[in-house]
Design an enzyme around this catalytic site. Structure first.
Site, PDB file in Angstrom:
ATOM      1  N   HIS A   1       4.100   1.345   2.164  1.00 37.54           N
ATOM      2  CA  HIS A   1       5.304   0.681   1.639  1.00 37.54           C
ATOM      3  C   HIS A   1       5.952   1.532   0.541  1.00 37.54           C
ATOM      4  CE1 HIS A   1       2.812  -2.927   2.893  1.00 37.54           C
ATOM      5  NE2 HIS A   1       3.922  -3.167   3.526  1.00 37.54           N
TER       6      HIS A   1
ATOM      7  N   GLU B   1       7.906   3.237  10.596  1.00 37.73           N
ATOM      8  CA  GLU B   1       7.718   3.529  12.024  1.00 37.73           C
ATOM      9  C   GLU B   1       6.384   3.007  12.532  1.00 37.73           C
ATOM     10  OE1 GLU B   1       8.119   7.717  12.615  1.00 37.73           O
ATOM     11  OE2 GLU B   1      10.308   7.610  12.647  1.00 37.73           O
TER      12      GLU B   1
ATOM     13  N   GLN C   1       7.397 -15.608  11.813  1.00 34.97           N
ATOM     14  CA  GLN C   1       6.964 -14.516  12.686  1.00 34.97           C
ATOM     15  C   GLN C   1       5.471 -14.558  12.969  1.00 34.97           C
ATOM     16  OE1 GLN C   1       8.447 -11.509   9.692  1.00 34.97           O
ATOM     17  NE2 GLN C   1       6.715 -10.327  10.433  1.00 34.97           N
TER      18      GLN C   1
ATOM     19  N   HIS D   1       0.864  -1.180   0.000  1.00 35.27           N
ATOM     20  CA  HIS D   1       0.000   0.000   0.000  1.00 35.27           C
ATOM     21  C   HIS D   1       0.899   1.228   0.000  1.00 35.27           C
ATOM     22  CE1 HIS D   1       1.067   0.151   4.201  1.00 35.27           C
ATOM     23  NE2 HIS D   1       0.544  -1.056   4.407  1.00 35.27           N
TER      24      HIS D   1
HETATM   25  O1  PAF Z   1       7.283  -5.342   8.624  1.00 35.98           O
HETATM   26  C1  PAF Z   1       7.234  -6.348   7.889  1.00 35.98           C
HETATM   27  O2  PAF Z   1       6.581  -6.354   6.841  1.00 35.98           O
HETATM   28  C2  PAF Z   1       7.979  -7.614   8.300  1.00 35.98           C
HETATM   29  O3  PAF Z   1       7.938  -7.799   9.675  1.00 35.98           O
HETATM   30  C3  PAF Z   1       9.416  -7.667   7.775  1.00 35.98           C
HETATM   31  C4  PAF Z   1      10.271  -6.541   8.340  1.00 35.98           C
HETATM   32  C5  PAF Z   1       9.412  -7.563   6.260  1.00 35.98           C
HETATM   33  C6  PAF Z   1      10.066  -8.993   8.181  1.00 35.98           C
HETATM   34  O4  PAF Z   1       9.350 -10.077   7.701  1.00 35.98           O
END
Ligand code: PAF
Length: 282
Positions: free
Chosen positions: A39, A150, A63, A36
């Site tokens: 990014h 951030e 994650q 979006h």
């Molecule tokens: O913020 C994100 O999109 C993810 O946590 C990252 C930094 C790409 C790591 O997978």
């Protein structure tokens, strides 16, 4: 012209090595896709710091906890590639899970301290997954500069700590949170919100803005935090994981009296099935 895509570390390294040999500075913007404007603003920021910009798109399984939205996480590579190209990105690195975590993969990086409170408690294991994949991406691309939003403020502080502690030769830059007109922080997960939930979602940022005003006027941290949690509950948030005022750098606890040093207020709350996070400088 369409954006070049590489899927292996070897191909990524060959492209980056050629740029470096030509004297170019290289920037990296790691993402999980479903891109979006937030990014794209990071890509544009990277462009101001580097001649060449690589974006990675990898939905990192380590994650996500087993009960989280790894399977449902939106994936839209063709659209992402178009958006990245329009923002001035030069290369997309889109590895698959086998390239990132080959058979026998056995290393996890944990960052103590700054990883532990807030989302560290609400999402056990999350920051170990982030730290490990970010360390890999930095080592794979070997950029001069890497840009992170951030909006994921705790993640940004975890990455800064990781890079300092492991002497990784990269500059970490934080990009400001992109917001919708009503203040809602842009997030790939906003796509999960129903029409009714979307109307309520912006309350999260309004509540944080009211809290920042109260803190800057010298109100006690404990009173401000309690009022913010109550306001989110009254607005219809099903669960408030936290609203906390923390030291802006190491995220240690501030208060219960008035904030006496540079601070950040951070919040996470669940609306329907969507977990939203936001934060602001105090
Ligand atoms: O913020 C994100 O999109 C993810 O946590 C990252 C930094 C790409 C790591 O997978």
């Amino acid at each position: 012209m369409s954006l070049p895509i590489v899927r292996t570390v070897a191909d990524l390294r060959a492209r980056v090595a050629a740029w470096k040999a030509a004297g170019d500075r290289v920037g990296l913007v790691p993402t999980m896709g479903a891109l979006h404007e937030g990014h794209l603003s990071l890509v544009r920021l990277a462009r101001t710091r580097a001649h060449r910009v690589v974006a990675s798109v990898f939905v990192n399984p380590t994650q996500f906890a087993p009960n989280e939205d790894f399977d449902a996480y939106p994936r839209s590579e063709a659209r992402d590639a178009e958006l990245l190209e329009s923002a001035g990105c030069d290369l997309l690195f889109a590895p698959d899970v086998g390239e990132m975590y080959p058979d026998g993969f056995a290393t996890t990086i944990t960052v103590s301290g700054v990883s532990e409170p807030l989302d560290g408690q609400a999402r056990p294991g999350h920051f170990a997954g982030v730290a490990t994949v970010v360390a890999k991406l930095l080592n794979q691309a070997q950029p001069h500069v890497a840009v992170f939003g951030e909006k994921d403020y705790q993640q940004l502080q975890v990455i800064r700590r990781l890079v300092r502690d492991l002497d990784l030769p990269v500059e970490i830059v934080g990009g400001p949170t992109a917001r919708a007109e009503d203040g809602l922080a842009l997030s790939s997960r906003n796509a999960y919100l129903s029409h009714e939930e979307r109307l309520v979602a912006a309350r999260l940022n309004q509540v944080l803005r009211e809290a920042v005003a109260a803190l800057n006027a010298g109100e006690r941290v404990d009173a401000v935090e309690t009022r913010a949690v109550d306001a989110l509950t009254a607005a219809g948030y099903a669960r408030v994981d936290y609203v906390e005022v923390r030291d802006a750098a190491d995220l240690s606890r501030i208060g219960p009296g008035p904030a006496d040093r540079p601070a950040r207020i951070l919040a996470a709350a669940v609306l329907g099935r969507t977990r939203l996070i936001d934060n602001m400088a105090v």
